[in-house]
Design a protein around this motif. Structure first.
Motif, mmCIF file in Angstrom:
data_model
loop_
_atom_site.group_PDB
_atom_site.id
_atom_site.type_symbol
_atom_site.label_atom_id
_atom_site.label_comp_id
_atom_site.label_asym_id
_atom_site.label_seq_id
_atom_site.Cartn_x
_atom_site.Cartn_y
_atom_site.Cartn_z
ATOM 1 N N PHE A 118 -15.765 -48.042 4.344
ATOM 2 C CA PHE A 118 -15.571 -48.404 2.939
ATOM 3 C C PHE A 118 -15.042 -47.225 2.125
ATOM 4 O O PHE A 118 -14.303 -47.420 1.155
ATOM 5 N N THR A 119 -15.405 -46.004 2.525
ATOM 6 C CA THR A 119 -14.880 -44.818 1.832
ATOM 7 C C THR A 119 -13.382 -44.691 2.030
ATOM 8 O O THR A 119 -12.622 -44.420 1.086
ATOM 9 N N LEU A 120 -12.932 -44.871 3.265
ATOM 10 C CA LEU A 120 -11.489 -44.788 3.528
ATOM 11 C C LEU A 120 -10.734 -45.888 2.785
ATOM 12 O O LEU A 120 -9.647 -45.652 2.235
ATOM 13 N N LEU A 121 -11.289 -47.092 2.769
ATOM 14 C CA LEU A 121 -10.636 -48.179 2.032
ATOM 15 C C LEU A 121 -10.570 -47.874 0.540
ATOM 16 O O LEU A 121 -9.544 -48.104 -0.117
ATOM 17 N N ALA A 132 -11.242 -50.280 -6.789
ATOM 18 C CA ALA A 132 -11.959 -50.515 -5.531
ATOM 19 C C ALA A 132 -13.436 -50.718 -5.835
ATOM 20 O O ALA A 132 -14.298 -50.103 -5.228
ATOM 21 N N ARG A 133 -13.721 -51.610 -6.784
ATOM 22 C CA ARG A 133 -15.113 -51.802 -7.208
ATOM 23 C C ARG A 133 -15.967 -52.397 -6.090
ATOM 24 O O ARG A 133 -17.116 -52.013 -5.910
ATOM 25 N N ILE A 134 -15.398 -53.345 -5.358
ATOM 26 C CA ILE A 134 -16.187 -53.974 -4.286
ATOM 27 C C ILE A 134 -16.494 -52.952 -3.199
ATOM 28 O O ILE A 134 -17.638 -52.847 -2.711
ATOM 29 N N GLU A 135 -15.484 -52.178 -2.796
ATOM 30 C CA GLU A 135 -15.703 -51.182 -1.748
ATOM 31 C C GLU A 135 -16.711 -50.131 -2.196
ATOM 32 O O GLU A 135 -17.578 -49.707 -1.424
ATOM 33 N N LEU A 170 -28.233 -40.789 -0.575
ATOM 34 C CA LEU A 170 -27.896 -41.033 -1.975
ATOM 35 C C LEU A 170 -26.903 -39.996 -2.498
ATOM 36 O O LEU A 170 -25.981 -40.327 -3.251
ATOM 37 N N PHE A 171 -27.082 -38.743 -2.088
ATOM 38 C CA PHE A 171 -26.146 -37.702 -2.543
ATOM 39 C C PHE A 171 -24.741 -37.948 -2.003
ATOM 40 O O PHE A 171 -23.744 -37.781 -2.713
ATOM 41 N N LEU A 172 -24.647 -38.362 -0.753
ATOM 42 C CA LEU A 172 -23.328 -38.644 -0.179
ATOM 43 C C LEU A 172 -22.655 -39.813 -0.906
ATOM 44 O O LEU A 172 -21.449 -39.768 -1.188
ATOM 45 N N ALA A 173 -23.413 -40.856 -1.223
ATOM 46 C CA ALA A 173 -22.827 -41.977 -1.955
ATOM 47 C C ALA A 173 -22.338 -41.547 -3.329
ATOM 48 O O ALA A 173 -21.277 -41.986 -3.796
ATOM 49 N N LEU A 174 -23.087 -40.657 -3.989
ATOM 50 C CA LEU A 174 -22.668 -40.165 -5.302
ATOM 51 C C LEU A 174 -21.374 -39.366 -5.200
ATOM 52 O O LEU A 174 -20.450 -39.530 -6.003
ATOM 53 N N VAL A 175 -21.285 -38.503 -4.199
ATOM 54 C CA VAL A 175 -20.074 -37.683 -4.031
ATOM 55 C C VAL A 175 -18.876 -38.571 -3.695
ATOM 56 O O VAL A 175 -17.775 -38.378 -4.227
ATOM 57 N N VAL A 176 -19.056 -39.533 -2.814
ATOM 58 C CA VAL A 176 -17.955 -40.425 -2.447
ATOM 59 C C VAL A 176 -17.450 -41.179 -3.668
ATOM 60 O O VAL A 176 -16.234 -41.290 -3.904
ATOM 61 N N ASP A 177 -18.366 -41.695 -4.473
ATOM 62 C CA ASP A 177 -17.945 -42.456 -5.649
ATOM 63 C C ASP A 177 -17.161 -41.581 -6.620
ATOM 64 O O ASP A 177 -16.150 -42.019 -7.182
ATOM 65 N N ARG A 178 -17.603 -40.364 -6.821
ATOM 66 C CA ARG A 178 -16.886 -39.491 -7.756
ATOM 67 C C ARG A 178 -15.517 -39.086 -7.208
ATOM 68 O O ARG A 178 -14.541 -39.002 -7.957
ATOM 69 N N VAL A 179 -15.411 -38.860 -5.916
ATOM 70 C CA VAL A 179 -14.102 -38.512 -5.346
ATOM 71 C C VAL A 179 -13.127 -39.671 -5.502
ATOM 72 O O VAL A 179 -11.959 -39.487 -5.882
ATOM 73 N N GLU A 192 -11.864 -43.876 -15.118
ATOM 74 C CA GLU A 192 -12.346 -44.869 -14.162
ATOM 75 C C GLU A 192 -13.852 -44.968 -14.283
ATOM 76 O O GLU A 192 -14.563 -43.959 -14.259
ATOM 77 N N ARG A 193 -14.330 -46.197 -14.447
ATOM 78 C CA ARG A 193 -15.779 -46.407 -14.558
ATOM 79 C C ARG A 193 -16.425 -46.262 -13.192
ATOM 80 O O ARG A 193 -15.930 -46.799 -12.192
ATOM 81 N N SER A 194 -17.525 -45.547 -13.160
ATOM 82 C CA SER A 194 -18.241 -45.354 -11.902
ATOM 83 C C SER A 194 -19.116 -46.562 -11.602
ATOM 84 O O SER A 194 -19.633 -47.222 -12.514
ATOM 85 N N VAL A 195 -19.262 -46.822 -10.311
ATOM 86 C CA VAL A 195 -20.120 -47.934 -9.918
ATOM 87 C C VAL A 195 -21.582 -47.639 -10.222
ATOM 88 O O VAL A 195 -22.401 -48.542 -10.362
ATOM 89 N N TRP A 196 -21.910 -46.348 -10.363
ATOM 90 C CA TRP A 196 -23.281 -45.993 -10.699
ATOM 91 C C TRP A 196 -23.650 -46.433 -12.105
ATOM 92 O O TRP A 196 -24.831 -46.563 -12.420
ATOM 93 N N VAL A 197 -22.631 -46.613 -12.973
ATOM 94 C CA VAL A 197 -22.916 -47.144 -14.300
ATOM 95 C C VAL A 197 -23.487 -48.559 -14.181
ATOM 96 O O VAL A 197 -24.473 -48.922 -14.837
ATOM 97 N N THR A 198 -22.872 -49.362 -13.317
ATOM 98 C CA THR A 198 -23.378 -50.717 -13.099
ATOM 99 C C THR A 198 -24.767 -50.698 -12.492
ATOM 100 O O THR A 198 -25.653 -51.477 -12.881
ATOM 101 N N VAL A 199 -24.989 -49.780 -11.533
ATOM 102 C CA VAL A 199 -26.319 -49.665 -10.920
ATOM 103 C C VAL A 199 -27.348 -49.260 -11.965
ATOM 104 O O VAL A 199 -28.473 -49.775 -12.005
ATOM 105 N N GLY A 200 -26.962 -48.317 -12.838
ATOM 106 C CA GLY A 200 -27.891 -47.894 -13.885
ATOM 107 C C GLY A 200 -28.224 -49.009 -14.852
ATOM 108 O O GLY A 200 -29.392 -49.182 -15.246
ATOM 109 N N ARG A 201 -27.211 -49.789 -15.241
ATOM 110 C CA ARG A 201 -27.478 -50.917 -16.142
ATOM 111 C C ARG A 201 -28.363 -51.958 -15.478
ATOM 112 O O ARG A 201 -29.259 -52.532 -16.118
ATOM 113 N N ALA A 202 -28.104 -52.217 -14.189
ATOM 114 C CA ALA A 202 -28.960 -53.173 -13.482
ATOM 115 C C ALA A 202 -30.395 -52.663 -13.392
ATOM 116 O O ALA A 202 -31.354 -53.433 -13.559
#
Length: 331
Positions: A118-121, A132-135, A170-179, A192-202
């Motif tokens: 999913f990171t490569l995609l 790439a919000r779904i990925e 969790l740290f790796l997911a955060l770094v991947v999302d920011r990259v 670009e909105r981070s997916v962590w914003v959606t996670v935080g709102r949820a």
């Protein structure tokens, strides 16, 4: 051939096809763009022309491209290292349930490999300037699954042990999302909105929901009748029942005709009897039988059956009542 010498027919063709016309070429830049290929050069007479001289001056890149590329490479190295760190704990978690080495190793590595895919995609879509919000959401899901397996392998009584096992995923997911977000912003030049914003709102919505549930549980403990009645009203209002289907009206049945008793007739043994005997028989069938106060009414009612006058019938009925009184007195 000069740029200005391009036939104007091309503009007509583009206009017929619904495309905008070609922009008017501006003066050629003082310095040709970097990189191999064709270049527009200015001649001495002021015309701009295309030359096929290839100048190997290096590729033309946007500022910061090398840094973004270096960050992407370092992301790959970081992912490889953290995969090794988390794989051991995930293998222990799966092996404790299956007790099979090869299947446990494959299943333990599936979440990390899925995160890599999913990171490569996501990086490919980001470099193409697409969302790439779904990925990115699936990357977070894989990281959460990996963290859950690492949590199971940790000593849950020790916060330091839990942090040491859960933090890498969790740290790796955060770094991947920011990259991914930085690469897309570098390509498009837009935030670009981070997916962590959606996670935080949820997470915030979930915390609010749990707070409301706990508050109502406390209210139910303090005032059970009113809280239960209010909850009942809320449930009934939230889930109304569909309207009952209309039933056809049942026609009112006609009142049953009253069945009259068969008419009373004299028995055969009275055939040829006297009128007095017949009157006595009819008087015994009358509801006022033996009632001296109703002798006149009974006589008037029965005299026509035996062809007697009302006075004569009254006299006969009076004698019958006298006999009944004497019998009752004698008994």
């Amino acid at each position: 051939m000069s740029i200005n010498s391009v036939p104007r027919d091309l503009d007509d063709i583009r206009a017929a096809a619904g495309l905008p016309r070609r922009p008017v070429p501006s003066a050629a830049p003082a310095d040709p763009p970097r990189g191999p290929g064709l270049f527009a050069v200015a001649r001495a007479n002021g015309e701009t022309a295309i030359t096929n001289v290839r100048r190997l001056a290096g590729a033309e890149r946007a500022p910061g491209s090398r840094l973004v590329l270096a960050a992407t490479v370092l992301l790959g190295l970081l992912a490889a290292g953290l995969f090794v760190v988390t794989l051991n704990a995930q293998y222990k978690y799966v092996y404790a349930a299956k007790a099979q080495s090869v299947p446990s190793m494959i299943e333990a590595a599936s979440l990390d490999l899925g995160m890599a895919i999913f990171t490569l995609l996501a990086l490919g879509l980001a470099m193409a300037g697409q969302a790439a919000r779904i990925e990115r959401g699936l990357i977070v899901a894989c990281a959460a699954g990996s963290a859950a397996q690492n949590y199971a392998a940790a000593d849950v009584t020790s916060p330091r042990s839990v942090a040491a096992y859960v933090a890498p995923s969790l740290f790796l997911a955060l770094v991947v999302d920011r990259v991914v977000a930085v690469v897309r912003r570098h390509v498009l030049g837009a935030a670009e909105r981070s997916v962590w914003v959606t996670v935080g709102r949820a997470g915030t919505a979930l915390a609010k929901g749990l707070g409301v549930v706990l508050l109502y549980l406390l209210r139910f403990f303090l005032a059970p009748p009113s809280t239960g009645a209010g909850l009942r009203r809320v449930v009934l209002n939230a889930a109304p029942l569909p309207a009952a289907p209309e039933r056809p009206a049942i026609p009112v049945a006609e009142e049953a005709l009253a069945i009259e008793p068969p008419p009373v007739t004299e028995p055969p043994e009275l055939e040829g009897a006297s009128k007095k005997a017949r009157l006595a028989w009819w008087y015994r069938q009358d509801p006022d039988y033996g009632n001296r106060a109703a002798v006149a009414v009974a006589a008037k009612r029965l005299c026509g059956r035996v062809s007697l006058s009302a006075g004569t019938a009254r006299a006969y009925l009076g004698r019958i009542c006298d006999d009944l009184e004497r019998e009752s007195g004698a008994s």
